[in-house]
Design a protein around this motif. Sequence first.
Motif, mmCIF file in Angstrom:
data_model
loop_
_atom_site.group_PDB
_atom_site.id
_atom_site.type_symbol
_atom_site.label_atom_id
_atom_site.label_comp_id
_atom_site.label_asym_id
_atom_site.label_seq_id
_atom_site.Cartn_x
_atom_site.Cartn_y
_atom_site.Cartn_z
ATOM 1 N N ARG A 1 32.968 44.917 43.764
ATOM 2 C CA ARG A 1 33.101 44.781 42.313
ATOM 3 C C ARG A 1 34.491 44.315 41.887
ATOM 4 N N ASP A 2 35.526 44.881 42.465
ATOM 5 C CA ASP A 2 36.894 44.512 42.071
ATOM 6 C C ASP A 2 37.181 43.045 42.375
ATOM 7 N N ALA B 1 35.151 40.748 40.067
ATOM 8 C CA ALA B 1 35.764 40.739 38.729
ATOM 9 C C ALA B 1 37.036 39.905 38.731
ATOM 10 N N GLU B 2 37.795 39.997 39.798
ATOM 11 C CA GLU B 2 39.025 39.224 39.915
ATOM 12 C C GLU B 2 38.738 37.721 39.895
ATOM 13 N N LYS C 1 40.463 40.821 33.390
ATOM 14 C CA LYS C 1 39.724 41.376 34.529
ATOM 15 C C LYS C 1 38.876 42.566 34.109
ATOM 16 N N HIS C 2 39.396 43.400 33.198
ATOM 17 C CA HIS C 2 38.625 44.578 32.798
ATOM 18 C C HIS C 2 37.337 44.189 32.062
ATOM 19 N N HIS D 1 34.967 43.066 34.784
ATOM 20 C CA HIS D 1 34.552 44.263 35.524
ATOM 21 C C HIS D 1 33.499 45.037 34.743
#
Length: 117
Positions: free
Chosen positions: A91-92, A95-96, A106-107, A110
């Motif tokens: 996921r990280d 999202a990046e 990014k948030h 995410h």
Amino acid sequence: MNNPTDAQTELPIRTQLFINNEWVDAKSKITFDTINPVDETKIATVHEAGQEDVDLAVEAATNAFKTWRAADGSTRRNLLLKLADLIEQNRDRLAEVESLDNGKPKHVAHAADLGFT
């Protein structure tokens, strides 16, 4: 992307086409740069699918659908759950990359893009 993060190391950006369960170069060998809209830096050089690549991908998908269609519900469920697990595990990094490619925070990538996947 000069300083690789842990997420980059765990899940590198793939720049080839994914056809018939394989990473392949474009038949034409044509590539293009994908650019970060925030600072106009190059994220990666990726392969550009041409008509021959699209035809191969459609053929592979058509053949794969025959197997998918014949699979029972529990098999399809298990495969979709495996995909969901892989998205969650990465996921990280996803999202990046989404953030870099679209210029969104990014948030947001995410929470929204991956949160609704």
